[in-house]
Design an enzyme around this catalytic site. Sequence first.
Site, PDB file in Angstrom:
ATOM      1  N   ASP A  95     -21.403 -39.563  28.375  1.00 49.55           N
ATOM      2  CA  ASP A  95     -20.451 -38.541  28.826  1.00 49.55           C
ATOM      3  C   ASP A  95     -20.584 -38.264  30.320  1.00 49.55           C
ATOM      4  O   ASP A  95     -19.591 -38.069  31.021  1.00 49.55           O
ATOM      5  CB  ASP A  95     -20.725 -37.248  28.022  1.00 49.55           C
ATOM      6  CG  ASP A  95     -19.462 -36.493  27.644  1.00 49.55           C
ATOM      7  OD1 ASP A  95     -18.361 -36.994  27.913  1.00 49.55           O
ATOM      8  OD2 ASP A  95     -19.579 -35.398  27.045  1.00 49.55           O
ATOM      9  N   GLY A 151     -16.363 -24.907  30.357  1.00 45.30           N
ATOM     10  CA  GLY A 151     -17.537 -25.580  30.900  1.00 45.30           C
ATOM     11  C   GLY A 151     -17.271 -26.478  32.091  1.00 45.30           C
ATOM     12  O   GLY A 151     -16.165 -27.003  32.258  1.00 45.30           O
ATOM     13  N   ASN A 154     -21.408 -31.031  34.374  1.00 35.18           N
ATOM     14  CA  ASN A 154     -22.756 -31.570  34.615  1.00 35.18           C
ATOM     15  C   ASN A 154     -23.698 -31.479  33.414  1.00 35.18           C
ATOM     16  O   ASN A 154     -24.563 -32.321  33.257  1.00 35.18           O
ATOM     17  CB  ASN A 154     -23.379 -30.919  35.858  1.00 35.18           C
ATOM     18  CG  ASN A 154     -23.358 -29.417  35.806  1.00 35.18           C
ATOM     19  OD1 ASN A 154     -22.709 -28.816  34.948  1.00 35.18           O
ATOM     20  ND2 ASN A 154     -24.056 -28.796  36.729  1.00 35.18           N
ATOM     21  N   THR A 233     -12.499 -21.784  41.247  1.00 33.98           N
ATOM     22  CA  THR A 233     -12.018 -21.620  39.865  1.00 33.98           C
ATOM     23  C   THR A 233     -12.454 -20.271  39.321  1.00 33.98           C
ATOM     24  O   THR A 233     -11.684 -19.575  38.652  1.00 33.98           O
ATOM     25  CB  THR A 233     -12.557 -22.764  38.969  1.00 33.98           C
ATOM     26  OG1 THR A 233     -12.135 -23.997  39.528  1.00 33.98           O
ATOM     27  CG2 THR A 233     -12.037 -22.664  37.549  1.00 33.98           C
ATOM     28  N   GLU A 251     -20.632 -18.202  35.922  1.00 35.30           N
ATOM     29  CA  GLU A 251     -21.764 -18.983  36.432  1.00 35.30           C
ATOM     30  C   GLU A 251     -21.179 -19.981  37.412  1.00 35.30           C
ATOM     31  O   GLU A 251     -20.598 -20.988  37.006  1.00 35.30           O
ATOM     32  CB  GLU A 251     -22.462 -19.726  35.285  1.00 35.30           C
ATOM     33  CG  GLU A 251     -23.145 -18.828  34.288  1.00 35.30           C
ATOM     34  CD  GLU A 251     -24.310 -18.043  34.861  1.00 35.30           C
ATOM     35  OE1 GLU A 251     -24.707 -18.276  36.021  1.00 35.30           O
ATOM     36  OE2 GLU A 251     -24.812 -17.169  34.145  1.00 35.30           O
ATOM     37  N   CYS A 285     -25.943 -26.801  39.785  1.00 36.10           N
ATOM     38  CA  CYS A 285     -25.421 -25.675  40.574  1.00 36.10           C
ATOM     39  C   CYS A 285     -26.517 -24.922  41.318  1.00 36.10           C
ATOM     40  O   CYS A 285     -26.293 -24.417  42.401  1.00 36.10           O
ATOM     41  CB  CYS A 285     -24.675 -24.725  39.657  1.00 36.10           C
ATOM     42  SG  CYS A 285     -25.669 -24.281  38.235  1.00 36.10           S
ATOM     43  N   GLU A 459     -26.759 -15.630  31.922  1.00 35.17           N
ATOM     44  CA  GLU A 459     -26.898 -16.395  30.696  1.00 35.17           C
ATOM     45  C   GLU A 459     -28.386 -16.419  30.330  1.00 35.17           C
ATOM     46  O   GLU A 459     -29.254 -16.088  31.133  1.00 35.17           O
ATOM     47  CB  GLU A 459     -26.367 -17.825  30.895  1.00 35.17           C
ATOM     48  CG  GLU A 459     -24.885 -17.801  31.209  1.00 35.17           C
ATOM     49  CD  GLU A 459     -24.161 -19.102  30.933  1.00 35.17           C
ATOM     50  OE1 GLU A 459     -24.472 -20.111  31.590  1.00 35.17           O
ATOM     51  OE2 GLU A 459     -23.274 -19.096  30.059  1.00 35.17           O
TER      52      GLU A 459
HETATM   53  P1  NDP Z   1     -14.362 -26.514  38.218  1.00 35.77           P
HETATM   54  O1  NDP Z   1     -14.491 -25.149  38.750  1.00 35.77           O
HETATM   55  O2  NDP Z   1     -13.398 -27.427  38.819  1.00 35.77           O
HETATM   56  O3  NDP Z   1     -13.994 -26.455  36.657  1.00 35.77           O
HETATM   57  C1  NDP Z   1     -14.748 -25.709  35.745  1.00 35.77           C
HETATM   58  C2  NDP Z   1     -13.980 -25.607  34.445  1.00 35.77           C
HETATM   59  O4  NDP Z   1     -12.864 -24.726  34.611  1.00 35.77           O
HETATM   60  C3  NDP Z   1     -13.393 -26.931  33.971  1.00 35.77           C
HETATM   61  O5  NDP Z   1     -13.458 -26.983  32.559  1.00 35.77           O
HETATM   62  C4  NDP Z   1     -11.968 -26.826  34.458  1.00 35.77           C
HETATM   63  O6  NDP Z   1     -11.110 -27.676  33.737  1.00 35.77           O
HETATM   64  C5  NDP Z   1     -11.667 -25.375  34.206  1.00 35.77           C
HETATM   65  N1  NDP Z   1     -10.561 -24.833  34.990  1.00 35.77           N
HETATM   66  C6  NDP Z   1     -10.079 -25.269  36.176  1.00 35.77           C
HETATM   67  N2  NDP Z   1      -9.084 -24.462  36.608  1.00 35.77           N
HETATM   68  C7  NDP Z   1      -8.930 -23.484  35.668  1.00 35.77           C
HETATM   69  C8  NDP Z   1      -8.069 -22.336  35.538  1.00 35.77           C
HETATM   70  N3  NDP Z   1      -7.172 -22.036  36.464  1.00 35.77           N
HETATM   71  N4  NDP Z   1      -8.207 -21.557  34.448  1.00 35.77           N
HETATM   72  C9  NDP Z   1      -9.137 -21.836  33.514  1.00 35.77           C
HETATM   73  N5  NDP Z   1      -9.960 -22.897  33.573  1.00 35.77           N
HETATM   74  C10 NDP Z   1      -9.879 -23.717  34.645  1.00 35.77           C
HETATM   75  O7  NDP Z   1     -15.835 -27.078  38.232  1.00 35.77           O
HETATM   76  P2  NDP Z   1     -16.344 -28.553  37.890  1.00 35.77           P
HETATM   77  O8  NDP Z   1     -16.107 -28.891  36.466  1.00 35.77           O
HETATM   78  O9  NDP Z   1     -15.825 -29.444  38.949  1.00 35.77           O
HETATM   79  O10 NDP Z   1     -17.926 -28.330  38.030  1.00 35.77           O
HETATM   80  C11 NDP Z   1     -18.580 -28.297  39.227  1.00 35.77           C
HETATM   81  C12 NDP Z   1     -18.774 -26.874  39.708  1.00 35.77           C
HETATM   82  O11 NDP Z   1     -19.365 -26.065  38.713  1.00 35.77           O
HETATM   83  C13 NDP Z   1     -19.692 -26.821  40.877  1.00 35.77           C
HETATM   84  O12 NDP Z   1     -19.098 -26.094  41.920  1.00 35.77           O
HETATM   85  C14 NDP Z   1     -20.922 -26.094  40.385  1.00 35.77           C
HETATM   86  O13 NDP Z   1     -21.553 -25.342  41.318  1.00 35.77           O
HETATM   87  C15 NDP Z   1     -20.413 -25.287  39.263  1.00 35.77           C
HETATM   88  N6  NDP Z   1     -21.464 -25.133  38.274  1.00 35.77           N
HETATM   89  C16 NDP Z   1     -22.073 -23.923  38.129  1.00 35.77           C
HETATM   90  C17 NDP Z   1     -23.099 -23.745  37.254  1.00 35.77           C
HETATM   91  C18 NDP Z   1     -23.729 -22.412  37.062  1.00 35.77           C
HETATM   92  O14 NDP Z   1     -24.302 -22.160  36.026  1.00 35.77           O
HETATM   93  N7  NDP Z   1     -23.673 -21.506  38.011  1.00 35.77           N
HETATM   94  C19 NDP Z   1     -23.591 -24.858  36.437  1.00 35.77           C
HETATM   95  C20 NDP Z   1     -22.859 -26.075  36.625  1.00 35.77           C
HETATM   96  C21 NDP Z   1     -21.839 -26.186  37.517  1.00 35.77           C
HETATM   97  P3  NDP Z   1     -10.875 -29.198  34.251  1.00 35.77           P
HETATM   98  O15 NDP Z   1     -12.087 -29.637  34.995  1.00 35.77           O
HETATM   99  O16 NDP Z   1     -10.683 -29.935  32.997  1.00 35.77           O
HETATM  100  O17 NDP Z   1      -9.681 -29.105  35.133  1.00 35.77           O
END
Ligand code: NDP
Length: 485
Positions: A95, A151, A154, A233, A251, A285, A459
């Site tokens: 994955d 989610g 990562n 986001t 988060e 993150c 969390e």
């Molecule tokens: P994104 O912010 O792009 O996406 C996070 C999730 O939100 C995805 O499932 C995405 O869907 C969804 N999403 C996007 N736009 C919307 C919206 N308008 N409404 C509702 N849901 C939405 O993050 P990434 O997946 O690219 O992950 C990387 C980021 O996550 C990094 O910046 C990292 O720092 C952060 N992160 C934070 C952690 C923490 O615990 N603090 C842990 C891990 C990562 P889709 O991608 O399918 O478009």
Amino acid sequence: MTHPAAPKASHFINGAYVENTAGTAIPVIYAATGEEIATVHAATPEIVEEALASAKAAQKAWAKMTGTERGRILRRAADIMRERNHELSVLETYDTGKPLQETLVADATSGADALEYFGGLAASLTGEHIPLGEDWVYTVREPLGLCVGIGAWNYPTQIACWKAAPALACGNAMVFKPSETTTLCALKVAEILHEAGLPAGVFNVVQGMGEVGGALVADPRVDKVSLTGSVPTGKKVYAAAAADMKHVTMELGGKSPLVIFDDADIENAVGGAINGNFYSSGQVCSNGTRVFVQKGIKEKFLARLAERTKGAVLGDPQDEAVNFGPMVSERQMEIVLGYIEKGKAEGARLICGGERVDRPGYFIAPTVFADVTDDMVIAREEIFGPVMSVLDFETEEEVIERANATEFGLSAGVFTRDFTRAHRVIGALEAGSCFINSYNDAPVEAPFGGVKASGVGRENSKEAIKHFSQVKSVYVRMGDVEAAF
Ligand code: NDP
């Protein structure tokens, strides 16, 4: 996908796998080869409705079960996850591209820890008795209702479990949407929870891009949204949730400081910097991507770092000897390579790495820049890849001020043998999850989350219970009611 652990369909709703090929096809790409290994379909509005309706219908009966009964199911799910750790880890590697060496110890195992921990807490979620003379107040810890989990890519198993376990322990139901980049693992979490006896509808998984997440967040039946994702986001989702006064946990990202003083044990400090920048190829993150090194040990630190970075073994992540995998996707690789070019153009000194690796898949060599200054883009923006920035400092006061000069506040670490200084500096750093002479440990017993733009809520630990429940207080009068008229 032919792997025996592969999920059987795109969605998991009301206790069963559900397919609907009318939704946009989402390819599952193995990051180590670039090959498409499976396809799932984004949820149509009908699928989203089915998931929300089944969660809404299931929640009340789930909340009526005793905490002991709910907890038993979560703990059984933890046991199943541990028994199947190997196949779940192989799937996690497909994955995400993360090396099996990591996924065997950090993903299903961490998910199982959360299920076990919150399963254990479920029976002890009680209120208070507050005596008021003859009268008294009692409080009841109630579930919020219908929760949405969204989610990042990562840690797909871990994120699903970190959200589902406390939510379900408190008596909530959940609809979870994984990132479109890593769609497989959350389905296995749903499958295992149901195998453990979870009633149909209590935990559902739907696939899709941001618009599916948006539809879930906007639905008036939803009481709480827990997002792991980027700050932009997070701002959108928080604003959308505010329209109905929904509860949120955010988060989000970080650009965390790791401060290394002259007196630190240099091997431990280098190890902390490696863990905090290159584990999961830097796609974490809480990473300590701004490594502040006191001037006295700077060159020695860089020399040991460059030496130890040679220990990175790149290759097929399914090979347990490999300890460094690819970026999760081509897009993420391009983003990270763009930052590396910016670092070079801004005049940072490249110590090692700095380029894509010449092999199939989305590999970038572990990259260290030295002589980085606070104004450089690589020191200010979250890169989310294997790029470490080393910055120099001279005094404690100076490094605290510079470390805090960021919108983020997820994590911070300090390496020093002077424990008084360690606690003083950690006390002054603006971050939610901190480390002394260590970096990036995330046991379920410890609260995890950020301050400032890095997030809202926590969390893991008992703190997570507060974010998936609410308190009702009940005043009980024993005597007559006095009224003015
Ligand atoms: P994104 O912010 O792009 O996406 C996070 C999730 O939100 C995805 O499932 C995405 O869907 C969804 N999403 C996007 N736009 C919307 C919206 N308008 N409404 C509702 N849901 C939405 O993050 P990434 O997946 O690219 O992950 C990387 C980021 O996550 C990094 O910046 C990292 O720092 C952060 N992160 C934070 C952690 C923490 O615990 N603090 C842990 C891990 C990562 P889709 O991608 O399918 O478009």
